[in-house]
Design a protein around this motif. Structure first.
Motif, PDB file in Angstrom:
ATOM      1  N   ALA A 167      16.226  56.144  -4.721  1.00  0.00           N
ATOM      2  CA  ALA A 167      17.580  56.489  -5.162  1.00  0.00           C
ATOM      3  C   ALA A 167      18.165  55.390  -6.033  1.00  0.00           C
ATOM      4  O   ALA A 167      18.785  55.660  -7.066  1.00  0.00           O
ATOM      5  N   LEU A 168      17.961  54.127  -5.639  1.00  0.00           N
ATOM      6  CA  LEU A 168      18.465  53.017  -6.452  1.00  0.00           C
ATOM      7  C   LEU A 168      17.762  52.948  -7.796  1.00  0.00           C
ATOM      8  O   LEU A 168      18.400  52.694  -8.825  1.00  0.00           O
ATOM      9  N   THR A 169      16.465  53.184  -7.804  1.00  0.00           N
ATOM     10  CA  THR A 169      15.705  53.173  -9.056  1.00  0.00           C
ATOM     11  C   THR A 169      16.234  54.259  -9.983  1.00  0.00           C
ATOM     12  O   THR A 169      16.443  54.027 -11.179  1.00  0.00           O
ATOM     13  N   ASP A 170      16.469  55.440  -9.429  1.00  0.00           N
ATOM     14  CA  ASP A 170      17.003  56.554 -10.220  1.00  0.00           C
ATOM     15  C   ASP A 170      18.400  56.236 -10.744  1.00  0.00           C
ATOM     16  O   ASP A 170      18.712  56.504 -11.903  1.00  0.00           O
ATOM     17  N   LEU A 171      19.252  55.672  -9.887  1.00  0.00           N
ATOM     18  CA  LEU A 171      20.616  55.339 -10.297  1.00  0.00           C
ATOM     19  C   LEU A 171      20.602  54.286 -11.408  1.00  0.00           C
ATOM     20  O   LEU A 171      21.313  54.414 -12.404  1.00  0.00           O
TER      21      LEU A 171
END
Length: 126
Positions: free
Chosen positions: A13-17
């Motif tokens: 999720a952090l990578t995507d954000l």
């Protein structure tokens, strides 16, 4: 203003954000720094540190974050839901862009108030 978005045990999720913020024309200039873990989670992405310089940055981040959340698949609505600032942690996963903007501004006012109450805090001997 410095905020931290915590992974909530969902590194993807952090990578995507982070990728989303880099692609968004309104947020691509924000200072976004990945925070890796130490110890047993060494090198795992645990958070994103984000510096918001002024009111426009806050609004642009809030809009980008809310839009990013809305595009995620229903089953992928975990991760990157916690905004940490100072000693507080807030679940922002269900906030609208307007609600998130107001939360960040409130945290900013609170931090400014603390600094005004103790202007010599950074000057105290250690």
């Amino acid at each position: 203003m410095h905020i931290r978005i915590v992974s909530d045990e969902d590194e993807q999720a952090l990578t995507d954000l982070r990728s989303w913020l880099r692609r968004d024309p309104a947020t691509r200039t924000l200072a976004v720094t990945p925070v890796s873990g130490t110890g047993p989670t060494m090198n795992a992405l645990e958070a994103l540190d984000i510096v918001l310089g002024h009111a426009v940055d806050i609004a642009n981040f809030a809009i980008a974050y809310a839009t990013w959340r809305s595009t995620r698949a229903t089953g992928a609505r975990t991760g990157a839901r916690t905004l940490a600032h100072g000693g507080s942690a807030n679940d922002i996963g269900d906030l609208t862009a307007e609600q998130l903007t107001e939360l960040i501004r409130a945290l900013e006012r609170e931090a400014a108030s603390r600094e005004a109450d103790d202007p010599d805090e950074d000057l105290a001997p250690s």
